[in-house]
Design an enzyme around this catalytic site. Structure first.
Site, mmCIF file in Angstrom:
data_model
loop_
_atom_site.group_PDB
_atom_site.id
_atom_site.type_symbol
_atom_site.label_atom_id
_atom_site.label_comp_id
_atom_site.label_asym_id
_atom_site.label_seq_id
_atom_site.Cartn_x
_atom_site.Cartn_y
_atom_site.Cartn_z
ATOM 1 C CG ASP A 138 -2.316 0.602 0.888
ATOM 2 O OD1 ASP A 138 -2.340 1.857 0.343
ATOM 3 O OD2 ASP A 138 -3.265 -0.137 0.933
ATOM 4 C CG HIS A 169 -4.292 2.211 -2.004
ATOM 5 N ND1 HIS A 169 -4.645 2.782 -0.816
ATOM 6 C CD2 HIS A 169 -5.620 2.163 -2.534
ATOM 7 C CE1 HIS A 169 -5.783 3.091 -0.556
ATOM 8 N NE2 HIS A 169 -6.343 3.019 -1.574
ATOM 9 C CD GLU A 200 -10.000 3.922 -1.190
ATOM 10 O OE1 GLU A 200 -11.172 4.335 -0.442
ATOM 11 O OE2 GLU A 200 -8.700 3.687 -0.798
HETATM 12 C C1 TNX Z 1 -11.028 1.903 1.955
HETATM 13 S S1 TNX Z 1 -11.630 -0.586 1.023
HETATM 14 C C2 TNX Z 1 -9.848 1.316 1.486
HETATM 15 C C3 TNX Z 1 -8.675 0.764 2.378
HETATM 16 C C4 TNX Z 1 -8.894 1.637 3.925
HETATM 17 C C5 TNX Z 1 -10.221 1.428 4.198
HETATM 18 C C6 TNX Z 1 -10.686 1.993 5.527
HETATM 19 C C7 TNX Z 1 -10.533 -0.540 0.127
HETATM 20 C C8 TNX Z 1 -10.464 -1.466 -1.087
HETATM 21 N N1 TNX Z 1 -9.871 0.420 0.450
HETATM 22 O O1 TNX Z 1 -7.417 1.660 1.630
HETATM 23 O O2 TNX Z 1 -7.969 1.118 4.576
HETATM 24 O O3 TNX Z 1 -10.959 2.119 3.265
HETATM 25 O O4 TNX Z 1 -11.602 1.628 6.154
#
Ligand code: TNX
Length: 550
Positions: free
Chosen positions: A206, A283, A347
């Site tokens: 990440d 990420h 994301e």
């Molecule tokens: C969303 S769930 C994210 C993570 C974060 C999390 C915190 C997902 C695929 N991505 O990077 O840690 O929310 O709840």
């Protein structure tokens, strides 16, 4: 039990088992499990020794050094009747257990026969036998684990029939935001086994850390595995100011290839498959900090010190990015035999791509409709690469936005909508919506008295109320492979914190995955007391489960 001195524990009544078995049929009388134990293995099914090993560990937990266990292989009888065909030499004064595979049972299913003359553990396969041992762990009364010099435990005669509803019962652990040692990861695997979970999704990379050794790219762990400090939280207005908390100690850690093999083997011995996740294209800051040519600008970044979404992502325009990812995935596939490899996909902002000449060129050459579509292009390429190696891609539900190949599996986290859409179009799905499955969220409204968490609220009853088939047409429900709890660790820095956030909510998730069609909240609440006894026995931290009264 002649010749035994010491303490005996006698159990009465019907046991409480979580996840709830298909049926428990009571019988007459009792049988003693004694510290002098003969185990007969009437199967050479793959992994049967793992199931026997788990029984031996359980017996040692109860009897300690007094345990005198002897295991022997016996050949299966010619007839179909497997019931308690034990050699006369079994020794009547010792307690007798038998492991056998019964082909009339489905994979992972079992029949646990606690009979007057011994205990029969029949699995559809070795995994089924293993789950029978997990059930036995809960049937044994709590006092048996007291550490006193116990000589035998008397159990009521009964037969348990059981098997999982869902084939994928997962837990994701984020080791990128905070690193957990090999022993800590093993502890998580033991907790999973206790709950009859079978998939460990290991979030290895990440923005804030790269945790897997890759021979061809040593900087990933030399540079990418350490962040020099951690900025823990913003003020409620979202700004960094004097209320922001800083941890100025560098945080780092990674797993060597040998350690990864050790974890994969430890998991396999508990019938748990490890699915690795290497995040792409978002990420990615820890990777970009290690090799700046992986980004659009080539700037030198630092491993990220804050949480949340970052604009700095892999460049999709440059071929070298794909060379890198294919090299990394090749090494990953060597380490992990899993059918599925997770490539993240969540994301990922497209801001950097918009001003990148390489990304712009890619859009033109590939005739892509938008910058967003670059992500789909990249994920589809990795999907094809994995397929060419006989593996399938898993991605977070953002991969649905473009480029999801028919064999890809969608992990539905932003609610169930993505999962429903994917199932309708024929993709397989793992359901882990934030609403029910994000165990980094608070578990009580009384947040003053809870450890700092990401936010949100998922009480035990809320976690339990998760219906993975809600909103799905029955003709596509078979596309739902299963369910998963996700433990992101921005705010969880030690193993006690991991235990506390998982337990007891993991039991609710386990029951959703294993006993989907027979859930009953009031009954679960009752049954939880014996599982919580086991949490105490194994020294696990957990949240007060009695607090969420309905
Ligand atoms: C969303 S769930 C994210 C993570 C974060 C999390 C915190 C997902 C695929 N991505 O990077 O840690 O929310 O709840």
């Amino acid at each position: 039990m002649s010749g035994c001195s010491g303490h005996a524990v006698v159990s009465e009544g019907m046991p409480s088992v979580v996840p709830v078995p298909e049926s428990i049929v009571p019988g007459d009388g009792h049988v003693a499990i004694s510290h002098e134990m003969n185990v007969f293995i009437m199967s050479d099914a793959e992994g049967i020794d793992y199931a026997v090993g788990e029984l031996a560990r359980l017996a040692r937990r109860i009897f300690g050094d007094r345990l005198d266990i002897s295991c022997s292989r016996v050949s299966a009888p010619d007839s179909d009747d497997l019931s308690m065909v034990l050699p006369e030499s079994a020794g009547k004064e010792r307690c007798r257990l038998m492991f056998a595979v019964d082909p009339s049972l489905s994979p992972s299913s079992y029949r646990l026969e606690i009979a007057p003359d011994g205990i029969g553990i029949y699995g559809g396969d070795a995994a089924g036998c293993f789950y029978a041992v997990q059930t036995l762990r809960q049937i044994v009364p709590a006092e048996a684990y007291s550490g006193k010099r116990i000589s035998y435990v008397d159990l009521p005669v009964m037969t348990v029939f059981d098997g999982p509803d869902m084939q994928y019962r997962g837990l994701m652990l984020d080791v990128a935001r905070h690193f957990f040692t090999v022993d800590e990861v093993k502890e998580v695997l033991d907790i999973m086994a206790m709950h009859k979970l079978n998939i460990f999704h290991w979030h290895l990379t990440d923005d804030q850390g790269w945790r897997i050794e890759i021979d061809r790219y040593p900087e990933l762990t030399r540079i990418g595995s350490v962040r020099k400090r951690t900025i823990i939280g913003k003020d409620p207005g979202g700004e960094y100011d004097e209320t922001t908390m800083y941890d100025e100690t560098p945080h780092g850690g990674y797993y060597t290839k040998d350690q990864i093999r050790e974890i994969v083997a430890y998991a396999a011995a508990r019938f748990i498959t490890v699915i690795p996740e290497v995040e792409f294209p978002g990420h990615a800051v820890a990777a970009l900090a290690s090799y700046p040519w992986l980004s659009c600008t080539g700037e030198q970044y630092e491993v990220r010190q804050t949480w949340d979404i970052d604009d700095r992502v892999f460049c999709i325009g440059k071929e070298s990015t794909f060379g890198f990812m294919e090299d990394v995935l090749s090494e990953v596939m060597e380490l992990f035999p899993s059918e599925y490899i997770h490539i993240g996909g969540d994301e990922c902002p497209d801001k950097m791509w918009m001003s990148c000449p390489d990304c712009r060129r890619r859009i033109q050459e590939e005739n892509l409709p938008s910058f967003r579509a670059l992500q789909g292009y990249g994920v589809a390429r990795l999907g094809a690469f994995l397929e060419s190696h006989g593996r399938h891609l898993i991605g977070w539900d953002e991969i649905l936005e473009a480029g999801v190949t028919p064999m890809s599996v969608v992990m539905s986290w932003r609610g169930a909508e993505g999962g429903i859409r994917a199932a309708n179009q024929g993709n397989r799905v793992i359901m882990c919506p934030t609403e029910y499955c994000y165990f980094d969220y608070y578990q009580s409204e009384d947040i003053e008295n809870e450890p700092l968490a990401w936010g949100g609220l998922i009480t035990l009853d809320k976690a339990y109320s998760f219906d993975p088939y809600a909103g799905l047409d029955s003709d596509v429900s078979s596309n739902i492979l299963g369910v998963q709890a996700n433990l992101w660790t921005e705010y969880i820095s030690d193993i006690e914190g991991v235990e506390y956030m998982l337990l007891p909510r993991l039991a609710a998730l386990a029951e959703t995955g294993w006993s989907t069609g027979r859930k009953d909240w009031a009954d679960f609440r009752q049954r939880m007391s014996s599982l919580v006894n086991l949490y105490d026995i194994y020294g696990l931290s957990y949240a007060d489960y009695a607090q969420n009264e309905d």
